[in-house]
Design a protein around this motif. Structure first.
Motif, PDB file in Angstrom:
ATOM      1  N   ASP A  30       0.870  -1.177   0.000  1.00 36.21           N
ATOM      2  CA  ASP A  30       0.000   0.000   0.000  1.00 36.21           C
ATOM      3  C   ASP A  30       0.904   1.223   0.000  1.00 36.21           C
ATOM      4  O   ASP A  30       1.614   1.497   0.979  1.00 36.21           O
ATOM      5  CB  ASP A  30      -0.903  -0.014   1.230  1.00 36.21           C
ATOM      6  N   SER A  61      -0.474   0.294  -6.111  1.00 35.11           N
ATOM      7  CA  SER A  61      -0.456  -0.456  -4.848  1.00 35.11           C
ATOM      8  C   SER A  61      -0.982  -1.866  -5.083  1.00 35.11           C
ATOM      9  O   SER A  61      -2.125  -2.032  -5.527  1.00 35.11           O
ATOM     10  CB  SER A  61      -1.314   0.232  -3.788  1.00 35.11           C
ATOM     11  N   ILE A  64      -2.290  -3.910  -3.128  1.00 30.42           N
ATOM     12  CA  ILE A  64      -3.568  -4.192  -2.447  1.00 30.42           C
ATOM     13  C   ILE A  64      -4.768  -3.749  -3.274  1.00 30.42           C
ATOM     14  O   ILE A  64      -5.890  -4.179  -2.999  1.00 30.42           O
ATOM     15  CB  ILE A  64      -3.634  -3.557  -1.040  1.00 30.42           C
ATOM     16  N   GLU A 117       2.575  -4.916   8.957  1.00 28.55           N
ATOM     17  CA  GLU A 117       1.213  -4.511   8.589  1.00 28.55           C
ATOM     18  C   GLU A 117       1.017  -4.569   7.074  1.00 28.55           C
ATOM     19  O   GLU A 117      -0.035  -5.001   6.583  1.00 28.55           O
ATOM     20  CB  GLU A 117       0.940  -3.093   9.104  1.00 28.55           C
ATOM     21  N   GLN A 118       2.034  -4.124   6.322  1.00 23.80           N
ATOM     22  CA  GLN A 118       1.945  -4.164   4.865  1.00 23.80           C
ATOM     23  C   GLN A 118       1.810  -5.596   4.362  1.00 23.80           C
ATOM     24  O   GLN A 118       0.984  -5.902   3.485  1.00 23.80           O
ATOM     25  CB  GLN A 118       3.195  -3.505   4.252  1.00 23.80           C
ATOM     26  N   ASP A 174       0.708  -8.194   5.999  1.00 20.26           N
ATOM     27  CA  ASP A 174      -0.580  -8.727   6.421  1.00 20.26           C
ATOM     28  C   ASP A 174      -1.703  -8.221   5.512  1.00 20.26           C
ATOM     29  O   ASP A 174      -2.605  -8.986   5.131  1.00 20.26           O
ATOM     30  CB  ASP A 174      -0.843  -8.340   7.869  1.00 20.26           C
ATOM     31  N   ALA A 175      -1.624  -6.955   5.150  1.00 18.76           N
ATOM     32  CA  ALA A 175      -2.670  -6.373   4.298  1.00 18.76           C
ATOM     33  C   ALA A 175      -2.713  -7.067   2.944  1.00 18.76           C
ATOM     34  O   ALA A 175      -3.803  -7.397   2.433  1.00 18.76           O
ATOM     35  CB  ALA A 175      -2.427  -4.881   4.127  1.00 18.76           C
ATOM     36  N   LYS A 183      -4.105 -10.658   3.193  1.00 16.06           N
ATOM     37  CA  LYS A 183      -5.552 -10.679   3.420  1.00 16.06           C
ATOM     38  C   LYS A 183      -6.323 -10.332   2.153  1.00 16.06           C
ATOM     39  O   LYS A 183      -7.325 -10.978   1.817  1.00 16.06           O
ATOM     40  CB  LYS A 183      -5.916  -9.716   4.547  1.00 16.06           C
ATOM     41  N   VAL A 184      -5.870  -9.328   1.428  1.00 17.85           N
ATOM     42  CA  VAL A 184      -6.587  -8.910   0.220  1.00 17.85           C
ATOM     43  C   VAL A 184      -6.473  -9.981  -0.865  1.00 17.85           C
ATOM     44  O   VAL A 184      -7.446 -10.262  -1.583  1.00 17.85           O
ATOM     45  CB  VAL A 184      -6.040  -7.557  -0.284  1.00 17.85           C
TER      46      VAL A 184
END
Length: 258
Positions: A168, A192, A194, A217-218, A220-221, A224-225
């Protein structure tokens, strides 16, 4: 100093962090001196639009592409040659492109350059493609899955392993780096990972357990997406997490070649 400068500062939070680039450069130079390789193959017209291809001693099983990081602002292919060792030991050729840097070009331009580099390498090495990249290179590796290049080589992608990817780009607009990155809302949306379609190939997002929280966090994002696997490599920080590619038995090498 802007709001998120420290959050994305890696070297400042890694013991001896400033020494890593010189260590990488030395290891890479030693490796190139003894490797079977084609160096500085031009894929475009600018001085940085060149790539190296490292060949195994036998017919290659296919092609691994490693895309370097450095926040799209620094480094080139010459720092990373030794990371070809892991895939090479298993019979895979490895391509490593350099690319133009911000602010001379934008991040979307860099993505187009990397696509051109892969096209050249894929013409020279038949078989499946496996894409990986570190940090900003992780963003670029993930971006290469988007069907926007009209590239035949995209049909050959068999596996993608973004390592500590910046999935992101929006937070980088709140760092001092954006003076050179020149990100705006439109480019954040288009570049990005994501916001890109989930690829129809296997993806494993790889990140070190000791990385800055924003990189966890990046990772994980993106996982998940894209509904893909995520591996948190125990004890690894942002600079060490990529070094497993130099090890034929390294966990990240195994994941890339799976």
């Amino acid at each position: 100093m802007m709001e998120l400068d420290d959050a994305y500062a890696n070297a400042a939070h890694i013991p001896g962090g400033d020494a890593y680039p010189e260590k990488w450069a030395q290891a890479a130079a030693v490796f190139r001196a003894q490797a079977l390789c084609e160096l500085d193959l031009p894929y475009g017209e600018t001085p940085r639009q060149k790539l190296d291809i490292f060949h195994p001693s036998r017919l290659a099983k296919g092609l691994v592409v490693f895309i370097h990081g450095g926040y799209w602002l620094r480094f080139d292919k010459s720092y990373w040659s030794h990371l070809a060792a892991g895939p090479l030991a298993h019979g895979w050729a490895v391509a490593m492109p350099s690319y133009d840097l911000c602010p001379d070009v934008g991040i979307s331009d860099i993505g187009n350059e990397v696509a051109a580099a892969i096209a050249l390498a894929a013409d020279r090495v038949p078989g499946p493609l496996r894409l990986t990249g570190h940090s900003a290179g992780g963003q670029l590796a993930a971006r290469m899955t988007a069907r926007r290049f009209g590239a035949k080589w995209q049909d050959r992608i068999a596996n993608v392993v973004p390592i500590s990817p910046i999935a992101d780009l929006a937070p980088l607009m709140r760092t001092s780096m954006n003076a050179d990155l020149k990100l705006d809302d439109a480019e954040v949306q288009s570049e990005s990972p994501i916001h890109l379609p989930k690829p129809d190939v296997p993806v494993t997002v790889w990140v070190g357990s000791q990385e800055r929280p924003v990189f966890l966090e990046q990772a994980d994002a993106l996982a998940k997406v894209w509904h893909c696997e995520k591996v948190i490599a125990a004890g690894e920080h942002h600079f060490s997490v990529v070094e497993g590619l130099a090890d034929p038995e390294g966990a990240v090498t195994t994941a890339l070649l799976a």
